[in-house]
Design an enzyme around this catalytic site. Structure first.
Site, short mmCIF file in Angstrom:
data_model
loop_
_atom_site.label_atom_id
_atom_site.label_comp_id
_atom_site.label_asym_id
_atom_site.label_seq_id
_atom_site.Cartn_x
_atom_site.Cartn_y
_atom_site.Cartn_z
N TYR A 90 27.38 -8.06 18.89
CA TYR A 90 27.83 -6.96 18.03
C TYR A 90 28.11 -5.74 18.88
CZ TYR A 90 23.16 -4.71 18.02
OH TYR A 90 21.99 -4.11 18.37
N ASN A 164 14.92 -4.15 6.19
CA ASN A 164 16.15 -4.13 7.02
C ASN A 164 17.37 -4.71 6.29
OD1 ASN A 164 15.91 -2.89 9.45
ND2 ASN A 164 15.29 -4.71 10.60
N ASP A 257 12.81 -0.83 14.58
CA ASP A 257 12.13 -2.01 15.15
C ASP A 257 11.03 -1.58 16.12
OD1 ASP A 257 14.11 -3.50 13.83
OD2 ASP A 257 15.42 -3.41 15.58
O1 KDG Z 1 17.48 -2.77 14.05
C1 KDG Z 1 18.43 -2.92 15.06
C2 KDG Z 1 19.28 -4.08 14.74
O2 KDG Z 1 20.03 -3.76 13.58
C3 KDG Z 1 20.25 -4.44 15.83
O3 KDG Z 1 19.59 -4.78 17.01
C4 KDG Z 1 21.16 -5.56 15.45
O4 KDG Z 1 19.68 -7.24 14.66
C5 KDG Z 1 20.62 -6.52 14.47
C6 KDG Z 1 21.27 -6.58 13.19
O5 KDG Z 1 21.33 -7.69 12.67
O6 KDG Z 1 21.67 -5.55 12.66
#
Ligand code: KDG
Length: 310
Positions: A90, A164, A257
């Site tokens: 990404y 998240n 995180d």
């Molecule tokens: O919290 C950080 C993450 O968003 C980043 O490392 C990328 O794992 C990720 C995601 O799926 O957004």
């Protein structure tokens, strides 16, 4: 030493060296990230051991993930190399369109990481951990990854979870809500979340109301992250708020995180929640000052140095 296990997709991050829209960015810096990989690095920095259950592709980026995480002290013995799909990547667009914030642009559909499945869950490995962690990202990336989390949670001694919710990864907010509520069903000891996610999951965003409702769902400790304002920890009916430090923001990605990995490692090794939150807030503060999600996670001594400088 507390032993943690996390399930989720490690990713290669290509972070824009210059701020602004990605279409004008010519240089990118490569980092290793992914929410649960970041969690593991933070937990290790805070003094725990952490193993990752995941898949990477049989490619250069997969090798980079394994070497980096191994070098940071994460147990990658349960990261499977899957020759059938590439390692996910990404891009991070910084300071645009909202200064101080980043936008994540994923190229991960069908990635090796999203092929994580219940077959990858070594039940003995999970059972021998003090706690198992995952996030709403792993619930979102595929049905098999979601089932892997539910299976690991079923066998976990204790569970920690970060909602998240990344809207770009879900077909609808309702799908996210349903999957998160199922993850909470077996009893999550520490829940990390924020007002946006809580609005999706519970339809409320007031922190006290959120605690009351999450508690009814079996959550014992709630870490409620309010971004640049600070974070609360709610436990045993009480609450403590830690104001965020005002620092120059390079890229906030990974701050949550760092807070989760640090807090979980300290709290589970019996650090009082208020103290664990102070140190975890110091860790997440340092993460936002640099590009890369986990390189600036401090040792506890450095976190302490930051706290005593304020
Ligand atoms: O919290 C950080 C993450 O968003 C980043 O490392 C990328 O794992 C990720 C995601 O799926 O957004």
């Amino acid at each position: 030493m507390i032993r943690l296990v996390a399930l989720g997709e490690p990713l290669v991050q290509l972070n824009a060296v210059t701020p602004g829209p990605l279409r004008y960015v010519n240089y990118f810096e490569r980092h290793i990230a992914g929410s649960e990989a970041n969690f593991c690095v933070a937990a290790v920095m805070a003094g725990a051991s952490c193993g990752l259950i995941a898949r990477v592709g049989d490619d250069e980026f997969g090798k980079a993930v394994l070497e980096y995480l191994r070098g940071r002290g994460v147990d990658v013995s349960r990261v499977r190399v899957d020759g059938g799909a590439p390692t996910g990547i990404y891009f991070v667009q910084r300071h645009y369109p909202v200064p101080g914030r980043s936008v994540l642009v994923y190229y991960r559909r069908g990635s090796a990481g999203s092929r994580l499945s219940p077959e990858d869950v070594d039940v003995q490995y999970v059972k021998s951990a003090d706690a198992v962690h995952s996030t709403g990202i792993t619930l979102a990336i595929s049905e098999s990854a979601r089932e892997a989390v539910y299976l690991a949670f079923e066998h976990a001694a204790r569970r920690t979870f970060d909602t998240n919710i990344r809207p770009a990864l879900w077909p609808s907010p309702e799908a996210a809500r349903e999957a998160v509520l199922r993850a909470l069903r077996g009893g999550v000891e520490i829940l990390f979340t924020d007002p946006d996610d809580t609005r999706i999951v519970l339809g409320v965003s007031d922190p006290d109301e959120a605690y009351r409702r999450y508690r009814e769902l079996g959550v014992e400790v709630l870490v409620y992250k309010e971004g640049a304002r600070g974070a609360y920890v709610f436990h045993d009916g009480g609450k403590y708020f830690r104001r965020a430090y005002a620092v120059p923001v390079e890229d906030p990605t990974g701050a949550g995180d760092a807070m989760a990995g640090y807090f979980a490692a300290l709290y589970l090794s019996r650090t009082p929640p208020e103290r664990a939150l102070d140190l975890a807030a110091a860790a997440s503060t340092l993460v936002v000052t640099v590009r890369g999600d986990n390189e600036a996670v401090p040792t506890p001594a450095d976190a302490e140095r930051l706290l005593s400088s304020l």
